[in-house]
Design a protein around this motif. Structure first.
Motif, mmCIF file in Angstrom:
data_model
loop_
_atom_site.group_PDB
_atom_site.id
_atom_site.type_symbol
_atom_site.label_atom_id
_atom_site.label_comp_id
_atom_site.label_asym_id
_atom_site.label_seq_id
_atom_site.Cartn_x
_atom_site.Cartn_y
_atom_site.Cartn_z
ATOM 1 N N PHE A 363 -8.673 -6.979 -2.700
ATOM 2 C CA PHE A 363 -8.494 -7.904 -3.814
ATOM 3 C C PHE A 363 -7.663 -7.265 -4.924
ATOM 4 O O PHE A 363 -6.687 -7.852 -5.425
ATOM 5 C CB PHE A 363 -9.859 -8.335 -4.348
ATOM 6 C CG PHE A 363 -9.799 -9.080 -5.656
ATOM 7 C CD1 PHE A 363 -9.067 -10.263 -5.767
ATOM 8 C CD2 PHE A 363 -10.464 -8.597 -6.777
ATOM 9 C CE1 PHE A 363 -9.015 -10.952 -6.980
ATOM 10 C CE2 PHE A 363 -10.413 -9.284 -7.988
ATOM 11 C CZ PHE A 363 -9.674 -10.465 -8.085
ATOM 12 N N ALA A 364 -8.019 -6.045 -5.310
ATOM 13 C CA ALA A 364 -7.293 -5.369 -6.384
ATOM 14 C C ALA A 364 -5.843 -5.109 -5.989
ATOM 15 O O ALA A 364 -4.928 -5.234 -6.820
ATOM 16 C CB ALA A 364 -7.994 -4.058 -6.748
ATOM 17 N N LEU A 365 -5.624 -4.732 -4.739
ATOM 18 C CA LEU A 365 -4.270 -4.452 -4.263
ATOM 19 C C LEU A 365 -3.405 -5.703 -4.287
ATOM 20 O O LEU A 365 -2.307 -5.714 -4.852
ATOM 21 C CB LEU A 365 -4.341 -3.879 -2.842
ATOM 22 C CG LEU A 365 -3.015 -3.723 -2.088
ATOM 23 C CD1 LEU A 365 -2.101 -2.738 -2.802
ATOM 24 C CD2 LEU A 365 -3.277 -3.289 -0.639
ATOM 25 N N ALA A 414 -6.529 1.163 -5.092
ATOM 26 C CA ALA A 414 -5.518 0.104 -5.102
ATOM 27 C C ALA A 414 -4.318 0.513 -5.955
ATOM 28 O O ALA A 414 -3.161 0.264 -5.577
ATOM 29 C CB ALA A 414 -6.116 -1.195 -5.620
ATOM 30 N N ASP A 415 -4.574 1.147 -7.105
ATOM 31 C CA ASP A 415 -3.476 1.591 -7.974
ATOM 32 C C ASP A 415 -2.587 2.599 -7.240
ATOM 33 O O ASP A 415 -1.358 2.562 -7.369
ATOM 34 C CB ASP A 415 -4.026 2.221 -9.254
ATOM 35 C CG ASP A 415 -4.639 1.195 -10.197
ATOM 36 O OD1 ASP A 415 -4.394 -0.019 -9.995
ATOM 37 O OD2 ASP A 415 -5.368 1.601 -11.115
ATOM 38 N N LEU A 416 -3.209 3.504 -6.481
ATOM 39 C CA LEU A 416 -2.428 4.474 -5.720
ATOM 40 C C LEU A 416 -1.562 3.766 -4.675
ATOM 41 O O LEU A 416 -0.375 4.067 -4.523
ATOM 42 C CB LEU A 416 -3.361 5.493 -5.051
ATOM 43 C CG LEU A 416 -2.715 6.715 -4.402
ATOM 44 C CD1 LEU A 416 -3.692 7.887 -4.352
ATOM 45 C CD2 LEU A 416 -2.202 6.441 -2.988
ATOM 46 N N ALA A 417 -2.164 2.798 -3.959
ATOM 47 C CA ALA A 417 -1.417 2.074 -2.927
ATOM 48 C C ALA A 417 -0.265 1.283 -3.520
ATOM 49 O O ALA A 417 0.827 1.212 -2.945
ATOM 50 C CB ALA A 417 -2.361 1.152 -2.152
ATOM 51 N N VAL A 418 -0.497 0.664 -4.676
ATOM 52 C CA VAL A 418 0.562 -0.110 -5.344
ATOM 53 C C VAL A 418 1.709 0.807 -5.737
ATOM 54 O O VAL A 418 2.889 0.536 -5.447
ATOM 55 C CB VAL A 418 -0.001 -0.837 -6.577
ATOM 56 C CG1 VAL A 418 1.128 -1.360 -7.457
ATOM 57 C CG2 VAL A 418 -0.900 -1.987 -6.145
ATOM 58 N N SER A 419 1.402 1.909 -6.425
ATOM 59 C CA SER A 419 2.449 2.836 -6.874
ATOM 60 C C SER A 419 3.196 3.429 -5.690
ATOM 61 O O SER A 419 4.427 3.590 -5.731
ATOM 62 C CB SER A 419 1.823 3.965 -7.708
ATOM 63 O OG SER A 419 1.214 3.453 -8.870
ATOM 64 N N ASP A 420 2.475 3.754 -4.644
ATOM 65 C CA ASP A 420 3.070 4.348 -3.449
ATOM 66 C C ASP A 420 4.089 3.396 -2.821
ATOM 67 O O ASP A 420 5.229 3.777 -2.542
ATOM 68 C CB ASP A 420 1.950 4.679 -2.455
ATOM 69 C CG ASP A 420 2.447 5.405 -1.218
ATOM 70 O OD1 ASP A 420 3.549 5.992 -1.268
ATOM 71 O OD2 ASP A 420 1.728 5.389 -0.200
ATOM 72 N N ASP A 473 2.893 1.475 4.249
ATOM 73 C CA ASP A 473 1.453 1.325 4.006
ATOM 74 C C ASP A 473 0.642 2.494 4.554
ATOM 75 O O ASP A 473 -0.589 2.436 4.575
ATOM 76 C CB ASP A 473 0.949 0.028 4.654
ATOM 77 C CG ASP A 473 1.067 0.057 6.175
ATOM 78 O OD1 ASP A 473 1.783 0.924 6.725
ATOM 79 O OD2 ASP A 473 0.434 -0.801 6.834
ATOM 80 N N THR A 474 1.290 3.580 4.971
ATOM 81 C CA THR A 474 0.570 4.660 5.666
ATOM 82 C C THR A 474 -0.569 5.210 4.828
ATOM 83 O O THR A 474 -1.711 5.351 5.298
ATOM 84 C CB THR A 474 1.545 5.780 6.053
ATOM 85 O OG1 THR A 474 2.524 5.247 6.950
ATOM 86 C CG2 THR A 474 0.807 6.926 6.741
ATOM 87 N N ARG A 475 -0.295 5.535 3.581
ATOM 88 C CA ARG A 475 -1.378 6.073 2.742
ATOM 89 C C ARG A 475 -2.396 4.991 2.408
ATOM 90 O O ARG A 475 -3.599 5.291 2.239
ATOM 91 C CB ARG A 475 -0.790 6.716 1.486
ATOM 92 C CG ARG A 475 -0.131 8.081 1.796
ATOM 93 C CD ARG A 475 0.348 8.813 0.567
ATOM 94 N NE ARG A 475 1.648 8.414 0.122
ATOM 95 C CZ ARG A 475 2.766 9.161 0.211
ATOM 96 N NH1 ARG A 475 2.719 10.368 0.763
ATOM 97 N NH2 ARG A 475 3.914 8.717 -0.256
ATOM 98 N N ALA A 476 -1.976 3.721 2.346
ATOM 99 C CA ALA A 476 -2.940 2.638 2.129
ATOM 100 C C ALA A 476 -3.881 2.503 3.319
ATOM 101 O O ALA A 476 -5.070 2.208 3.140
ATOM 102 C CB ALA A 476 -2.206 1.318 1.887
ATOM 103 N N VAL A 477 -3.377 2.705 4.518
ATOM 104 C CA VAL A 477 -4.239 2.644 5.705
ATOM 105 C C VAL A 477 -5.261 3.786 5.661
ATOM 106 O O VAL A 477 -6.437 3.609 6.008
ATOM 107 C CB VAL A 477 -3.403 2.685 6.994
ATOM 108 C CG1 VAL A 477 -4.305 2.801 8.224
ATOM 109 C CG2 VAL A 477 -2.535 1.432 7.099
#
Length: 583
Positions: A363-365, A414-420, A473-477
């Motif tokens: 949701f946050a992402l 989520a913030d990390l995934a967005v920035s990444d 999306d690797t780090r998001a996974v």
């Protein structure tokens, strides 16, 4: 050539499709109840008939090969419609029929190619007519194409016959007995498509139709374990009903087919839909019922917007300008971004009502990424008045969601995934102006601060699409694995070879997402210093530096393309990139 009579599905009284104001507003805001979906279905019926009629006109006089003429196929379809209009309408409304008509039109016009003879495509009309005739209970006899050893009757089933290339098979019905290639239906060699059924929803699991995969023809791939899909769908439907009964009812009204595909990597499901195939969702084997539910929501959103765009013009974009899409590795044209915004608006709403850690992360992402994309579209000149209204309505619905609380751990992930994703996309696809790079390099050589940036006079980076070496999306996974399982990345296999667990992952990625940021910072810095500084490493360096409180991290993430170019311009190999760049 006369194709129609006064009582054929293609000769109905002209219809001017309208949407009630309430349904129109619902759809523009990303929703749409049963009444809205019924109106879209009516519009899609007319769209489908227009495409089929266009095929008939284009196929007039085209050699039929070893099959009967197109006129004969149309006459059988008309017979079926006159005997049982509902049966014929079911066949014509089948999603793969739209893909067939559109693809065959492109073949007839010379704008598409594949390995099948043209008569195989035009002759598919006989298979459609045979399906309608069988469902209508007619007695008839006709020939249909055989592809890769299969004679397929859309919606009805397929017979395995001898041969591997292109041939024909006779389909006959007499006295209630149906045969294909001389063999009884049902019987040996016959395969009937499975159904996914739950309270209030029935979907065909289409593993047979040659046009089911949405992009072009494909051989049938009968499933060995349809029961696995049935179990997953039962769970997914329960999730959908629990998440939103009204939305689930609308989905059941509009979605009719799931096209099964092989299992994808965990947390990387593959799904697709097409404006030519209203009612269909292609999906890889889901990880679980909840993921299946999210996939159905995602693809049904695409279905709704495609149907809406068949009725209304939302943009006038030739597709030459490409943009950042927060859910894609590649740049997208405005139309594709608009489709993604609409789909992920629905996905965000789905995850908003899922309260476990992974659900809160999703949701946050997606609220952040969808809001970012909507803001980028707000001033798009290519949007029509209605397109701008769509963007405004979606933004208004999403705005209060941005203020809803999410626990700190999930929000940080989520913030990390967005920035990444945003920074890695920039690093791959944007190139800074050479004058800007030289000015920074000269300042660096003098030991002076970087030149002040004036947005009004500083040339913007240019788009030069690259080829990402791994999924953005690797780090998001990796983050999803941590949130889904308390010890998701704790095993020795992950530490030694994370790429075997998440494709493309490296040990420093695992260190970063598990909070070992100093270790990650050293590893990213070392990789860049030895000359292996790909975009993922530069962005990882920025993420790790930001996490340690180094102000260089945020600056690097804001313009990684400039950092990489400046490092190369200054001959930085073997030097500390953070100290050298002083970004």
């Amino acid at each position: 050539m006369q194709h129609t009579s006064a009582r054929t599905p293609a000769a109905h009284t002209p219809t001017h499709h309208t949407l009630p104001p309430s349904s129109f507003h619902e759809l523009l805001a990303g929703g749409g109840g049963v009444a809205a979906v019924d109106a879209l279905c009516a519009g899609e019926r007319s769209w489908r008939l227009l495409v089929v009629r266009a095929f008939l006109d284009a196929a007039a006089g085209v050699p039929a090969g070893p099959l009967p003429s197109v006129v004969d196929g149309w006459r059988l379809l008309v017979r079926a419609w006159e005997a049982d209009a509902r049966a014929a309408e079911r066949v014509l409304a089948y999603p793969a029929v739209g893909v067939w008509a559109a693809h065959t039109l492109r073949r007839l016009r010379g704008s598409a190619e594949d390995d099948a003879p043209l008569w195989v495509h035009t002759g598919h009309l006989h298979a459609l007519a045979a399906s309608a005739a069988i469902l209508a209970g007619l007695e008839f006899r006709t020939d249909v194409p055989v592809r890769h050893g299969w004679a397929v009757l859309p919606l009805v089933g397929a017979m395995r016959v001898d041969g591997t290339g292109w041939s024909t098979a006779e389909v006959a019905a007499d006295g209630g007995r149906v045969t294909v290639a001389g063999r009884a239906v049902p019987g040996p060699g016959w395969h009937t498509p499975a159904e996914l059924s739950a309270d209030g929803c029935v979907l065909v699991l289409d593993d047979l139709d040659p046009y089911r995969v949405l992009r072009g023809p494909a051989a049938p791939e009968p499933l060995d374990r349809a029961d696995d899909w049935r179990e997953l769908f039962a769970g997914a439907w329960a999730v959908l009903r629990e998440t939103g009964a009204e939305e689930a009812g609308a989905l059941a009204r509009g979605l009719s087919v799931v096209v099964p595909r092989p299992r994808a990597e965990r947390f990387r499901p593959h799904s697709a839909s097409s404006g030519d195939a209203f009612g269909a969702a292609l999906a890889s084997v889901p990880d679980d019922a909840e993921q299946f539910a999210a996939t159905l929501v995602h693809e049904f959103q695409h279905n709704k917007l495609s149907a809406l765009m068949h009725l209304f013009t939302l943009h006038e974009d030739p597709g030459t300008r490409l943009r950042y899409a927060p859910w894609r590795d590649d740049p997208r044209p405005l139309g594709g971004l608009l489709q993604g915004v609409y789909a992920f608006h629905g996905v965000t709403g789905f995850w908003r009502r899922r309260q476990h850690p992974l659900g809160r992360f999703e949701f946050a992402l997606w609220r952040a990424q969808t809001a970012h994309a909507l803001r980028s579209l707000a001033d798009a000149e290519e949007l029509t008045v209605l397109g701008r209204r769509l963007v405004a309505e979606l933004s208004a619905t999403l705005e209060p969601w941005l203020a809803e609380p999410v626990d700190a751990r999930c929000r940080a992930a989520a913030d990390l995934a967005v920035s990444d994703h945003r920074a890695t996309w920039r690093a791959y696809h944007l190139r800074p102006d050479p004058r800007t790079v030289r000015a920074h390099a000269e300042a660096l050589g003098r030991g002076a601060p970087p030149p002040a940036s004036d947005p009004a006079s500083t040339p913007a980076p240019t788009l030069a699409p690259g080829r990402p070496a791994r999924g953005l999306d690797t780090r998001a996974v990796l983050l999803r694995r941590i949130l889904a399982e308390p010890a998701g990345l704790a095993g020795p296999d992950v530490r030694d070879d994370p790429g075997a667990v998440v494709e493309g992952a490296r040990p420093e990625d695992v260190a970063l997402v598990t909070g070992r940021v100093s270790e990650a910072l050293d590893a990213f810095r070392a990789r860049i210093a030895r000359g292996d500084g790909d975009p993922e490493s530069w962005v990882g360096l920025g993420l790790a530096a930001r996490a340690t409180g180094n102000p260089a991290g945020a600056a690097l993430l804001a313009a990684p393309e400039l950092a990489m170019a400046l490092y190369a311009e200054a001959g930085g190999r073997g030097r500390d990139p953070l100290e050298l760049l002083r970004v």
